[in-house]
Scaffold this motif. Structure first.
Motif, PDB file in Angstrom:
ATOM      1  N   ASP A 273       0.816  -1.218   0.000  1.00 22.33           N
ATOM      2  CA  ASP A 273       0.000   0.000   0.000  1.00 22.33           C
ATOM      3  C   ASP A 273       0.847   1.265   0.000  1.00 22.33           C
ATOM      4  O   ASP A 273       0.346   2.354   0.272  1.00 22.33           O
ATOM      5  N   GLY A 274       2.128   1.118  -0.307  1.00 22.83           N
ATOM      6  CA  GLY A 274       3.026   2.265  -0.337  1.00 22.83           C
ATOM      7  C   GLY A 274       3.843   2.393   0.933  1.00 22.83           C
ATOM      8  O   GLY A 274       5.007   2.773   0.885  1.00 22.83           O
ATOM      9  N   ALA A 275       3.243   2.085   2.067  1.00 20.82           N
ATOM     10  CA  ALA A 275       3.964   2.086   3.348  1.00 20.82           C
ATOM     11  C   ALA A 275       4.232   0.648   3.780  1.00 20.82           C
ATOM     12  O   ALA A 275       5.363   0.206   3.856  1.00 20.82           O
ATOM     13  N   TRP A 276       3.175  -0.102   4.027  1.00 19.62           N
ATOM     14  CA  TRP A 276       3.312  -1.522   4.369  1.00 19.62           C
ATOM     15  C   TRP A 276       3.441  -2.358   3.101  1.00 19.62           C
ATOM     16  O   TRP A 276       2.820  -2.070   2.081  1.00 19.62           O
ATOM     17  N   HIS A 277       4.234  -3.410   3.164  1.00 13.35           N
ATOM     18  CA  HIS A 277       4.202  -4.434   2.124  1.00 13.35           C
ATOM     19  C   HIS A 277       4.287  -5.798   2.794  1.00 13.35           C
ATOM     20  O   HIS A 277       4.858  -5.942   3.876  1.00 13.35           O
ATOM     21  N   TRP A 278       3.700  -6.804   2.153  1.00 20.12           N
ATOM     22  CA  TRP A 278       3.622  -8.115   2.768  1.00 20.12           C
ATOM     23  C   TRP A 278       3.598  -9.197   1.687  1.00 20.12           C
ATOM     24  O   TRP A 278       3.233  -8.966   0.539  1.00 20.12           O
ATOM     25  N   PHE A 307       9.033   4.242   6.154  1.00 18.63           N
ATOM     26  CA  PHE A 307       8.755   5.533   6.790  1.00 18.63           C
ATOM     27  C   PHE A 307       8.990   6.618   5.745  1.00 18.63           C
ATOM     28  O   PHE A 307      10.061   7.226   5.674  1.00 18.63           O
ATOM     29  N   ARG A 308       7.992   6.870   4.939  1.00 14.98           N
ATOM     30  CA  ARG A 308       8.192   7.709   3.746  1.00 14.98           C
ATOM     31  C   ARG A 308       8.399   9.185   4.063  1.00 14.98           C
ATOM     32  O   ARG A 308       9.027   9.898   3.289  1.00 14.98           O
ATOM     33  N   SER A 309       7.883   9.659   5.195  1.00 15.14           N
ATOM     34  CA  SER A 309       8.008  11.078   5.530  1.00 15.14           C
ATOM     35  C   SER A 309       9.084  11.341   6.572  1.00 15.14           C
ATOM     36  O   SER A 309       9.243  12.472   7.035  1.00 15.14           O
ATOM     37  N   THR A 310       9.840  10.317   6.941  1.00 19.21           N
ATOM     38  CA  THR A 310      10.903  10.447   7.931  1.00 19.21           C
ATOM     39  C   THR A 310      12.232  10.691   7.230  1.00 19.21           C
ATOM     40  O   THR A 310      12.471  10.140   6.147  1.00 19.21           O
ATOM     41  N   PRO A 311      13.118  11.536   7.810  1.00 13.99           N
ATOM     42  CA  PRO A 311      14.452  11.706   7.203  1.00 13.99           C
ATOM     43  C   PRO A 311      15.139  10.369   6.986  1.00 13.99           C
ATOM     44  O   PRO A 311      15.020   9.452   7.797  1.00 13.99           O
ATOM     45  N   LEU A 312      15.844  10.254   5.892  1.00 13.38           N
ATOM     46  CA  LEU A 312      16.538   9.047   5.446  1.00 13.38           C
ATOM     47  C   LEU A 312      15.578   7.967   4.956  1.00 13.38           C
ATOM     48  O   LEU A 312      16.010   6.916   4.505  1.00 13.38           O
ATOM     49  N   ARG A 313      14.279   8.208   5.052  1.00 15.47           N
ATOM     50  CA  ARG A 313      13.264   7.267   4.572  1.00 15.47           C
ATOM     51  C   ARG A 313      13.590   5.816   4.941  1.00 15.47           C
ATOM     52  O   ARG A 313      13.737   4.958   4.087  1.00 15.47           O
ATOM     53  N   PRO A 314      13.727   5.520   6.208  1.00 18.84           N
ATOM     54  CA  PRO A 314      14.075   4.143   6.610  1.00 18.84           C
ATOM     55  C   PRO A 314      12.958   3.157   6.271  1.00 18.84           C
ATOM     56  O   PRO A 314      11.777   3.510   6.198  1.00 18.84           O
ATOM     57  N   GLU A 315      13.378   1.931   6.080  1.00 19.35           N
ATOM     58  CA  GLU A 315      12.442   0.827   5.902  1.00 19.35           C
ATOM     59  C   GLU A 315      12.908  -0.342   6.761  1.00 19.35           C
ATOM     60  O   GLU A 315      14.090  -0.693   6.754  1.00 19.35           O
ATOM     61  N   ILE A 316      11.983  -0.916   7.487  1.00 21.48           N
ATOM     62  CA  ILE A 316      12.288  -2.100   8.278  1.00 21.48           C
ATOM     63  C   ILE A 316      11.507  -3.277   7.698  1.00 21.48           C
ATOM     64  O   ILE A 316      10.396  -3.109   7.183  1.00 21.48           O
ATOM     65  N   PRO A 363      15.750 -10.192   9.944  1.00 17.54           N
ATOM     66  CA  PRO A 363      15.385  -8.776  10.044  1.00 17.54           C
ATOM     67  C   PRO A 363      16.333  -7.920   9.201  1.00 17.54           C
ATOM     68  O   PRO A 363      17.505  -8.266   9.021  1.00 17.54           O
ATOM     69  N   SER A 364      15.837  -6.798   8.718  1.00 16.74           N
ATOM     70  CA  SER A 364      16.678  -5.890   7.948  1.00 16.74           C
ATOM     71  C   SER A 364      16.187  -4.463   8.117  1.00 16.74           C
ATOM     72  O   SER A 364      15.021  -4.213   8.441  1.00 16.74           O
ATOM     73  N   ILE A 365      17.107  -3.536   7.887  1.00 16.78           N
ATOM     74  CA  ILE A 365      16.767  -2.122   7.885  1.00 16.78           C
ATOM     75  C   ILE A 365      17.540  -1.460   6.758  1.00 16.78           C
ATOM     76  O   ILE A 365      18.690  -1.812   6.487  1.00 16.78           O
ATOM     77  N   SER A 366      16.893  -0.532   6.079  1.00 11.79           N
ATOM     78  CA  SER A 366      17.555   0.212   5.013  1.00 11.79           C
ATOM     79  C   SER A 366      17.230   1.690   5.159  1.00 11.79           C
ATOM     80  O   SER A 366      16.183   2.065   5.692  1.00 11.79           O
ATOM     81  N   VAL A 367      18.143   2.504   4.702  1.00 15.99           N
ATOM     82  CA  VAL A 367      17.966   3.958   4.730  1.00 15.99           C
ATOM     83  C   VAL A 367      18.439   4.530   3.401  1.00 15.99           C
ATOM     84  O   VAL A 367      19.198   3.884   2.658  1.00 15.99           O
TER      85      VAL A 367
END
Length: 461
Positions: A273-278, A307-316, A363-367
């Motif tokens: 949905d742009g924010a969540w993916h599954w 986190f589309r509106s957060t600095p660095l646009r992190p994704e977990i 688990p993973s995180i990207s920025v």
């Protein structure tokens, strides 16, 4: 990893390649033949890009006869320390490949051809099918679109082709290695506005060093039906159901070697949905191995949030899988899931084991420190699903037998990766990985930490 709103981009175990700013070239694909450049027949749709004259070359009046061309040039360097946890010599090499293509459309008929020029340098070890195939034909097929009632289209395809179904869990293109995996065979694809049905019969191609000597396998064949129901016009949300049959005259497991006939039934639910993916998938496999019954299963799930509106646009993101192993090597019934032809870099750039007899949590995180740069950090933990079965490489080869250890924990892995989309055509990536052995590896042989460094440059238009 940085996902791009495509339903097929999220397998059981997430695609490990970091992608950046793919919105700049949304029509570029791995297999290339699914790109549609017919919109350039209208001058109003042209943006003045230098690549446009190569993507739509009119060969007749009316716009129904045209040629599309392009190329991929890729160089990848990998350096390994303590290969197979120290039981094999250290290794370093460079994979190089050039893959131009031509796509000719004549009304409802299209002819697609993509040769490959590949080489490996810097190593003296025996070359495998994923290392080099010299000069050969990677793809060459003909498509015909047949009129059917209603608003659906029926596409018939025959020849050699890169193929991936759904998440790529069972049939994928082995794209991340030196030589992708093509298939010879037939497809019939019926596509409507909200659903698609594909029937196929495919023979994997045995890629070999040397020019023009690749031939389809005489040992393996796959066939089946794959159905997708999309829930909206974006085709990002929906579900799949599928049946895949496999014949392998020389299947190898910890239990032994023999002929296998496997029937895999599965389903997948996916969404973005742009924010969540599954992506949630489960499969059950029945058949016979070496003249005896086989029964296996696998299930997995991935979910992530951007986190589309957060600095660095992190994704977990979090991925977890459980894939069955054999419960008793002395019992003729086989319980190990045959994962068929999964992604060539299944869990990351460093993938010493594949999806058989396995439990894994990832688990993973990207920025994104810049709109064209992505950084990711991934951790993975691996266990054996059955302590009576061994562990396997991605192609299905037995890496270590399970007969010498009752330990379940295999080890843990960490990977740091970065990607820079320099231009719409040029991408640079680099990764550092380490696989720390657990009790099972220590019980069964050499148990040093595998370390891997990789760099890659890909130019594609």
């Amino acid at each position: 990893m940085v996902a791009v709103a495509a339903a097929c981009a999220m397998p059981f175990a997430a695609n490990a390649q970091v992608s950046t700013n793919l919105e700049r070239a949304p029509t570029l694909t791995i297999e290339r033949y699914s790109e549609d450049w017919s919109m350039l027949s209208n001058p109003a749709n042209r943006k003045g890009r230098w690549t446009e004259p190569f993507k739509y070359i009119p060969l007749g009046d009316g716009g129904t006869i045209y040629l599309t061309t392009g190329v991929e040039a890729r160089s990848r360097y990998e350096d390994y320390e303590n290969v197979n946890w120290g039981s094999s010599p250290d290794d370093s090499y460079a994979w190089n490949r050039l893959m131009p293509y031509a796509d000719l459309h004549v009304g409802k008929v299209r002819m697609f051809a993509q040769p490959i020029l590949s080489a490996i340098s810097g190593t003296d070890r025996m070359k495998g099918p994923a290392d080099t195939t010299g000069v050969d034909m990677l793809q060459a097929f003909v498509d015909v679109e047949v009129a059917v009632p209603g608003d659906a289209s029926l596409q018939l395809s025959a020849g050699r082709k890169l193929v991936s179904f759904g998440s790529g869990r069972f049939i994928d293109r082995r794209y991340g290695t030196g030589v992708p995996l093509p298939f010879d065979g037939f497809e019939a694809i019926l596509t409507g506005k909200t659903r698609q049905l594909t029937g196929f019969y495919l023979l994997p191609v045995d890629t070999r060093p040397g020019g023009f000597n690749d031939r389809h396998s005489r040992n393996k064949a796959v066939w089946g039906v794959y159905a997708t129901q999309w829930l909206d016009a974006t085709r990002l949300n929906g579900f799949d159901v599928y049946y895949i049959g496999l014949r392998d005259r020389n299947a190898i497991f910890d239990q032994g070697a023999g002929k296998q006939l496997a029937h895999t039934f599965g389903s997948r639910i996916f969404g973005d949905d742009g924010a969540w993916h599954w992506n949630v998938e489960a499969a059950f496999q029945l058949g016979a191995f070496a003249g005896h019954r086989s029964e296996a299963w696998g299930a997995g799930a991935e979910t992530g949030y951007r986190f589309r509106s957060t600095p660095l646009r992190p994704e977990i993101a979090l991925t977890a899988d459980i894939v069955s192993g054999d419960g008793d090597p002395d019992d003729p019934k086989l319980g190990t899931l045959n994962s068929l032809f999964p992604n060539g870099k299944y869990f990351g750039a460093l993938s010493p084991i594949g999806p058989r007899n396995l439990v894994h949590v990832r688990p993973s995180i990207s920025v994104r420190p810049h709109k064209d740069v992505a950084l990711s950090l991934t951790g993975v933990a691996y266990w054996r699903e059955s302590t009576a079965d061994g562990i396997y490489a991605i192609p299905g080869l037995l890496v270590r037998s399970g007969r010498q250890s009752d330990a379940r924990f295999i080890g843990k892995q960490i990977e740091l990766a970065t990607s820079w989309q320099v231009t719409s055509e040029l991408n640079l990536t680099a990764s550092l990985s380490a696989f720390y052995p657990g009790p099972f590896i220590r019980d069964t042989g050499s148990a040093r930490t595998i370390r891997m460094a990789g760099t890659q440059a890909t130019f594609r238009f």
